[in-house]
Design an enzyme around this catalytic site. Sequence first.
Site, short mmCIF file in Angstrom:
data_model
loop_
_atom_site.label_atom_id
_atom_site.label_comp_id
_atom_site.label_asym_id
_atom_site.label_seq_id
_atom_site.Cartn_x
_atom_site.Cartn_y
_atom_site.Cartn_z
N HIS A 313 -9.75 -30.20 37.15
CA HIS A 313 -10.36 -31.50 36.95
C HIS A 313 -9.38 -32.40 36.22
O HIS A 313 -8.64 -31.93 35.37
CB HIS A 313 -11.66 -31.38 36.13
CG HIS A 313 -12.55 -32.55 36.27
ND1 HIS A 313 -12.41 -33.67 35.49
CD2 HIS A 313 -13.57 -32.80 37.13
CE1 HIS A 313 -13.33 -34.55 35.86
NE2 HIS A 313 -14.04 -34.05 36.85
N ASP A 371 -18.56 -28.25 41.15
CA ASP A 371 -18.69 -27.96 42.58
C ASP A 371 -18.53 -26.49 42.93
O ASP A 371 -18.82 -26.08 44.05
CB ASP A 371 -17.67 -28.78 43.37
CG ASP A 371 -18.01 -30.25 43.30
OD1 ASP A 371 -19.20 -30.56 43.32
OD2 ASP A 371 -17.09 -31.07 43.22
#
Length: 436
Positions: A313, A371
């Site tokens: 991320h 996710d």
Amino acid sequence: MTPSDVKATLSFSDGSPSMDLPMFKGSIGPDVIDIRKLYAQTGKFTYDPGFLSTASCQSTITYIDGDKGELLYRGYPIEQLATNCDFLDTCYLLLYGELPNVQQQADFKKLVTTHTMVNEQMQFFLRGFRRDAHPMAVMTGLVGALSAFYHDSTDINNPKHREIAAIRLIAKMPTLVAMAYKYGIGQPYMYPKNSLSYSANFMRMMFATPCEEYEPNDVLVRAIDRIFILHADHEQNASTSTVRLCGSSGTNPFAAIAAGVACLWGPAHGGANEAALNMLEEIQRNGGVEKIGEFIKQVKDKNSNVKLMGFGHRVYKNYDPRAKLMRETCHEVLGALGLGNDPLFKLAMALEKIALEDEYFVARKLYPNVDFYSGIVQRAIGIPVSLFTAIFALARTVGWIAQLNEMIGDPEYKIGRPRQLYHGSPRRDVKPISQR
Ligand code: CMC
């Protein structure tokens, strides 16, 4: 903005005069150096493609501490919101800044619920799509098309228009996502049923048919509601910045949110949940847990272009707090459906364990993001993989609209207009075609 006592000084090695730059303090998080007068005073731009060091706005909505792995909506930790509140409470919080009291909660639910239906013409618009169209292609079109139906909420400079557009978008997104799904599988659309909760209503529009009664499963409704809460906002990510930039031209809210939907579609952003599940299924097809080592080798090979989807991320350099909650929901949902031995979930947990111990991932601070597990939950609920990103868009709509309305309400707001470092050809003259 709160000025800082500290000033930054920019100096140049060519003897040009140095410049003092004011600094501002956030309530938490890094201070910012104000470079707004830099070009006027020095004739120079800053260069920051990908916004690695640039705060594009000031905001009071969401705060992320990427090193700690902390996510706050209006100051409240995501863990507390996910366990004590529902999605509509979260929407109220993001839009108005405070959690609702009992009366506000009831009024807000009624307000959203009475806007769930879409104009009947929408279904004829949908018919123009191929049945096998990707739901995100359909959603980009449908959300943009809302501006053609709701002329009384398109003036972005009118606070009343902005508020009603926000409610309409939050209320109608589940209806549109379910319509996109039903259209794809050739089933009749289910109209919203306003006696149900926001998430139970969505489940019914997705999975009921006019032929039978439908009883939403409470565990699955809670799971989908949690997915919505966890995806509701994430400060200045790519799609939110797209919405702000698009809206900064003064375009109507529906058009700006459609731009956010389009941006979210990409596999590095919202499309990652679909990509993560496809990746798990492919590893499973090629031998499952036994083949994890081989797969990780490919991920680490820079020439392979293979990424561990659902990992990494831009902001989190620690475990994404949403991934922890999603893993918990995964256990609950699979348990409730009697799928405790789901091979894909086992594969995901084994893959996570191996990656978290691998030097490549440790050195780069790559951890699972939201996710990684959300695809397994959605698949267990019965949501097809191609619809995952549309569900993300549904949930993120409140964040987009809260951020857009915050921007328009900010007296310092200007049209977004980045500059560039040009290194193309200098001025030259057009030659006659015979000489080119
Ligand atoms: N698998 C393998 N290597 C990775 C991964 C990954 N998933 N993510 C980052 N890296 C490596 C990258 O190759 C680079 O290595 P090196 O320094 O040797 O060149 C290093 O880690 C830093 O990565 P980066 O690409 O500079 O980081 P970024 O901040 O630009 O990218 C990201 C962030 C999310 C786009 C990236 O981590 C990624 O592509 N992850 C997979 C897609 C994904 O799961 N996206 C969902 C994000 S969360 C949901 C959302 O907010 O939309």
